[in-house]
Design an enzyme around this catalytic site. Structure first.
Site, PDB file in Angstrom:
ATOM      1  CB  CYS A  68      31.401   1.530  37.329  1.00 50.59           C
ATOM      2  SG  CYS A  68      30.848   1.478  35.488  1.00 50.59           S
ATOM      3  CD  GLU A  72      26.463   6.414  35.364  1.00 53.50           C
ATOM      4  OE1 GLU A  72      26.824   6.367  36.647  1.00 53.50           O
ATOM      5  OE2 GLU A  72      25.893   5.229  35.146  1.00 53.50           O
ATOM      6  CG  HIS A 108      26.289   0.384  34.074  1.00 51.14           C
ATOM      7  ND1 HIS A 108      27.373   0.367  34.975  1.00 51.14           N
ATOM      8  CD2 HIS A 108      25.965  -0.808  34.050  1.00 51.14           C
ATOM      9  CE1 HIS A 108      27.904  -0.615  35.240  1.00 51.14           C
ATOM     10  NE2 HIS A 108      27.077  -1.515  34.684  1.00 51.14           N
ATOM     11  CB  CYS A 159      29.755   4.770  33.807  1.00 47.83           C
ATOM     12  SG  CYS A 159      28.432   3.591  33.455  1.00 47.83           S
TER      13      CYS A 159
END
Length: 152
Positions: A81, A53, A51, A84
């Protein structure tokens, strides 16, 4: 638009245009200086943890030579999410600015609500079972006794 969120937004567009990942970008700033930026690379890497992040945290930690990013601010194009969020907490990032909401993400085909339900509810679809907890505990006992451990 804030210049840091614009960098995150540009990263998201880059990831989308190159088909490397979904519409997510992130930037990490310390003392008004860009430390790292990245976008989602799940599709490119076939890594579900790639992801924006997480990628930005990895880059920032490498750049700064430490995992403690408590002096940094994270700018991200979407509410983080649970994975993250965990990484943000482990990196000790104290402030996160996000552009899109969870509802915006769900409307775009990225619905994380099931993950939040699993975390919140003890009875979930994830089957978590302890196995040999005494043996597992030995690792933490050994770590606590280790005299040459690197902490920070």
């Amino acid at each position: 638009m804030n210049r840091w969120i614009q960098i995150a937004y540009d990263e998201a567009l880059k990831g989308m245009e190159t088909n490397e990942g979904g519409p997510f970008g992130a930037a990490i700033v310390r003392n008004s200086e860009l430390i790292a930026s990245s976008h989602n690379t799940v599709l490119q890497s076939n890594d579900p943890t790639a992801h924006a992040e997480i990628n930005a945290i990895r880059k920032a930690s490498h750049t700064l030579g430490k995992f403690d990013l408590s002096e940094c601010i994270l700018y991200t194009t979407c509410y983080p999410c649970p994975m993250c969020m965990g990484a943000i907490l482990w990196a000790r990032i104290p402030t996160v600015y996000y552009a899109s909401s969870m509802d915006n993400a769900a409307e775009g085909g990225f619905d994380d609500r099931a993950f939040y339900t699993i975390i919140r509810d003890s009875e979930s679809s994830l089957d978590l079972r302890p196995i040999d907890p005494e043996k597992g505990k030995e690792l933490f006992t050994s770590w606590a006794a280790k005299e040459d451990k690197k902490l920070y």
